[in-house]
Structures are given as C-alpha cells and as structure tokens.
Write an enzyme that holds these catalytic residues in place. Structure first.
Site, PDB file in Angstrom:
ATOM      1  CB  SER A 131      -0.149  -5.957  70.615  1.00 31.64           C
ATOM      2  OG  SER A 131      -0.104  -6.084  69.218  1.00 31.64           O
TER       3      SER A 131
HETATM    4  N1  SAM Z   1      -0.498  -2.135  66.245  1.00 28.45           N
HETATM    5  C1  SAM Z   1      -1.870  -2.499  66.456  1.00 28.45           C
HETATM    6  C2  SAM Z   1      -2.467  -1.797  67.641  1.00 28.45           C
HETATM    7  O1  SAM Z   1      -1.772  -1.042  68.326  1.00 28.45           O
HETATM    8  O2  SAM Z   1      -3.671  -1.982  67.850  1.00 28.45           O
HETATM    9  C3  SAM Z   1      -2.056  -3.983  66.582  1.00 28.45           C
HETATM   10  C4  SAM Z   1      -2.252  -4.563  65.279  1.00 28.45           C
HETATM   11  S1  SAM Z   1      -2.846  -6.177  65.041  1.00 28.45           S
HETATM   12  C5  SAM Z   1      -1.934  -7.191  66.132  1.00 28.45           C
HETATM   13  C6  SAM Z   1      -2.106  -6.409  63.438  1.00 28.45           C
HETATM   14  C7  SAM Z   1      -2.696  -5.554  62.337  1.00 28.45           C
HETATM   15  O3  SAM Z   1      -1.924  -5.756  61.162  1.00 28.45           O
HETATM   16  C8  SAM Z   1      -4.139  -5.886  61.974  1.00 28.45           C
HETATM   17  O4  SAM Z   1      -4.932  -4.751  62.108  1.00 28.45           O
HETATM   18  C9  SAM Z   1      -4.038  -6.338  60.514  1.00 28.45           C
HETATM   19  O5  SAM Z   1      -5.160  -5.978  59.736  1.00 28.45           O
HETATM   20  C10 SAM Z   1      -2.778  -5.630  60.063  1.00 28.45           C
HETATM   21  N2  SAM Z   1      -2.094  -6.179  58.894  1.00 28.45           N
HETATM   22  C11 SAM Z   1      -1.888  -7.489  58.552  1.00 28.45           C
HETATM   23  N3  SAM Z   1      -1.189  -7.557  57.411  1.00 28.45           N
HETATM   24  C12 SAM Z   1      -0.937  -6.276  57.001  1.00 28.45           C
HETATM   25  C13 SAM Z   1      -0.261  -5.692  55.895  1.00 28.45           C
HETATM   26  N4  SAM Z   1       0.312  -6.425  54.939  1.00 28.45           N
HETATM   27  N5  SAM Z   1      -0.195  -4.347  55.817  1.00 28.45           N
HETATM   28  C14 SAM Z   1      -0.771  -3.554  56.770  1.00 28.45           C
HETATM   29  N6  SAM Z   1      -1.439  -4.057  57.831  1.00 28.45           N
HETATM   30  C15 SAM Z   1      -1.520  -5.394  57.958  1.00 28.45           C
END
Ligand code: SAM
Length: 212
Positions: A59
């Site tokens: 993000s």
């Molecule tokens: N917090 C992260 C960082 O600091 O890099 C940014 C994450 S990115 C915007 C969103 C993440 O959520 C992705 O890696 C995606 O694979 C994960 N994601 C999506 N749906 C999910 C779920 N149901 N459970 C766990 N992770 C999930």
C-alpha cells in the site's frame, strides 16, 4: 541506506495530515525498501503503492499511516492484520509494540514475508489462509486491520474484536472504497467513522469477494 529519502517521506506524510508522532517514528525506522522487489527499490520512498508480484501491491505509505493512526495501537495490544502482502504494515505495527498476527491468502507472498520477518528478526505470527474468517484461536484482538477492499464487513472479524477495540477496513466496490473505522462498544454495538476515498486490491474469501 535511504535515510534521507525516508526522512523526506515522513515529513511529506506530516504535511499530508498524519499527526501521530509514534506512527511517523515507526515509518522513519522501518526500511520500506526491504519489503519491495529489488527492481522497484528506488521508488520505495515515494508516496505510492508498488507492485509486489502476483497482482498484489504494497500500500501507499499515506494509506499505511492513516490506517495505523486510525487503529490507535498501544504497546502490548494484540493486533490482527488481514492481507500480509509484503509484510510492511505488519512490521510497522510490530515497531509500535503490538503483538502482531497476520494472515495472507497467497502462499508465495506468505512464504516471502515469513522469510523477511525472520531476516529482520520480527517476532510476528503469520498464517496462510482466508483472513475473512479471522484467527479465532488468539481472539479477542484490540485491533484488526484489513488491507484489502471488502464488499462488506466480515462478521467473524467483528466478533473477534475486543470490547473497546478498533477494526479498520476499506469497504466498497472493486474499484473504490471508504475506510471504515469501527469501535466496538458492546457485543452488538459499534461506533462507525469513515474516511473516503481509497483504492485497494480485493479481499477474496468466504466473507469477502468470494472469488466473484
Ligand atoms: N499489508 C500489505 C503490505 O503491507 O504490503 C499490503 C497488502 S495488499 C494491498 C492486500 C493483500 O491482501 C494481498 O497480498 C492479497 O493477497 C491479500 N488478501 C486478499 N484477500 C485475502 C484474504 N481473504 N485473506 C488474507 N489475505 C488476503
């Protein structure tokens, strides 16, 4: 490495309205360039989201800052993050003194984050799976932060939040969301604050987009 760039980024976040000095301090300390692929490392201290592979992103720093500030983390708080991604947000929470639990659904990203946590000696509990159902075993949490956009607020996350705890989650359609900040007043009563507009990758899971 990149100390000056990190300082400039933090000053920039302050100008954009981030007021919690503890959050700014944590962002000054955690090396964002360690959490992004080498090829984009020179962009690590720009206030932009960056690709981390598998169609996912780390993000934008402003987003990390405003979400963390909204969570009001205190040292010793138990915090659950949904969407580990690069591990950067989890590292910021850890730096603030939280006991961090994080869930990632993508196995490759999960493995990468786990390795990095180990290299950086961050004692973070991580799990690979669907975070929309939470992590009941260690509940209740003082804070829950969801870093992917959801069509609604997953019920298990509301349930796993402690009374007085905060849940920060982007809710909306697949393109844009409103950041919802829920404070749990009682088992079925929540105070809700909102900050518009954000654009997150979708939260895919049983209580999220469910592969739609
Ligand atoms: N917090 C992260 C960082 O600091 O890099 C940014 C994450 S990115 C915007 C969103 C993440 O959520 C992705 O890696 C995606 O694979 C994960 N994601 C999506 N749906 C999910 C779920 N149901 N459970 C766990 N992770 C999930």
């Amino acid at each position: 490495m990149f100390e000056q760039e990190r300082l400039e980024l933090v000053n920039n976040l302050r100008k954009k309205g981030i007021t919690d000095e503890r959050v700014l301090e944590a962002m000054l300390k955690v090396e964002r360039h360690r959490f992004v692929p080498e090829i984009v490392q020179h962009h690590a201290y720009k206030d932009i989201a960056l690709p981390i592979g598998y169609g996912q992103t780390i993000s934008q720093p402003y987003t990390v800052a405003i979400m963390t500030q909204s969570l009001k983390v205190q040292p010793g708080d138990k915090v659950l993050e949904i969407g580990t991604g690069s591990g950067y947000q989890a590292a910021i929470l850890y730096e603030l003194g939280a006991k961090v639990f994080t869930i990632e659904r993508n196995m490759e990203l999960y493995n990468k984050a786990l390795k990095l946590f180990d290299e950086l000696n961050l004692k973070i509990a991580a799990r690979c799976g669907d975070g929309t159902i939470g992590w009941e075993e260690f509940s209740p949490y003082d804070g829950i932060i969801v870093t992917a956009g959801s069509p609604s607020i997953p019920r298990p996350l509301k349930k796993q939040l402690a009374i007085g705890g905060r849940l920060v989650i982007p809710v909306g359609d697949r393109k844009t969301q409103v950041l919802k900040i829920l404070t749990k007043i009682s088992e079925d009563e929540f105070k809700v604050d909102e900050i518009p507009y954000f654009a997150f990758v979708p939260l895919v899971g049983k209580e999220g987009w469910n592969g739609k």
